[in-house]
Design a protein around this motif. Structure first.
Motif, short mmCIF file in Angstrom:
data_model
loop_
_atom_site.label_atom_id
_atom_site.label_comp_id
_atom_site.label_asym_id
_atom_site.label_seq_id
_atom_site.Cartn_x
_atom_site.Cartn_y
_atom_site.Cartn_z
N HIS A 20 47.83 31.48 29.43
CA HIS A 20 47.23 32.60 30.17
C HIS A 20 47.44 32.41 31.67
CE1 HIS A 20 45.24 33.28 26.36
NE2 HIS A 20 44.75 34.42 26.82
N TYR A 25 38.82 37.68 39.64
CA TYR A 25 38.45 39.08 39.43
C TYR A 25 37.94 39.68 40.73
CZ TYR A 25 35.53 43.05 38.16
OH TYR A 25 34.96 44.29 38.10
N ARG A 68 39.84 35.88 35.68
CA ARG A 68 40.55 36.89 34.89
C ARG A 68 41.75 36.21 34.25
NH1 ARG A 68 44.58 40.29 36.79
NH2 ARG A 68 44.83 42.20 35.58
N LYS A 70 45.01 36.49 31.77
CA LYS A 70 45.95 37.45 31.16
C LYS A 70 46.92 36.69 30.28
CE LYS A 70 48.99 41.26 32.26
NZ LYS A 70 49.70 41.98 33.31
N THR A 77 43.93 41.02 28.53
CA THR A 77 43.13 40.43 29.60
C THR A 77 41.73 40.12 29.11
OG1 THR A 77 44.35 41.74 31.20
CG2 THR A 77 42.33 40.75 31.97
N TYR A 79 37.99 37.84 30.36
CA TYR A 79 37.29 37.32 31.52
C TYR A 79 36.48 36.10 31.14
CZ TYR A 79 38.68 41.73 33.49
OH TYR A 79 39.43 42.78 33.92
#
Length: 95
Positions: A20, A25, A68, A70, A77, A79
């Motif tokens: 990831h 954020y 965040r 991804k 996505t 969190y």
């Protein structure tokens, strides 16, 4: 606190652990025409003071930083729960 730029964690869409990309954020721009903002503006207009008292002292010295994540494989996505930090640094992974 130092956080790696990429981390391997569970992706609910892939249903497996994948790499990831990690970023911080940031909240988006407030919409002036949203119902809540219009209500706030309507209550604030006219004579007199604002509807909420102005804060004199701040109890907290830090803000909760939200990570965040991804997924590199599918782009999903997610969190990571916010942690209270004075400073967050996203660093390269040393190999």
């Amino acid at each position: 606190m130092k956080v790696p730029k990429t981390m391997s964690t569970y992706c609910p869409r892939c249903r497996t652990h994948t790499e990831h990309d990690v970023s911080l954020y940031k909240s988006g721009k407030r919409r002036a025409l949203s119902e809540g903002q219009r209500r706030y503006d309507r209550k604030n207009e006219g004579y007199g003071s604002t509807r909420k008292p102005e804060q004199k002292r701040f109890a907290k010295t830090t803000k909760k930083q939200l990570l965040r994540l991804k997924c590199k494989k599918c782009g999903y996505t997610l969190y990571r729960l916010g942690i209270r930090l004075k400073k967050l640094e996203i660093t390269e992974v040393a190999k």
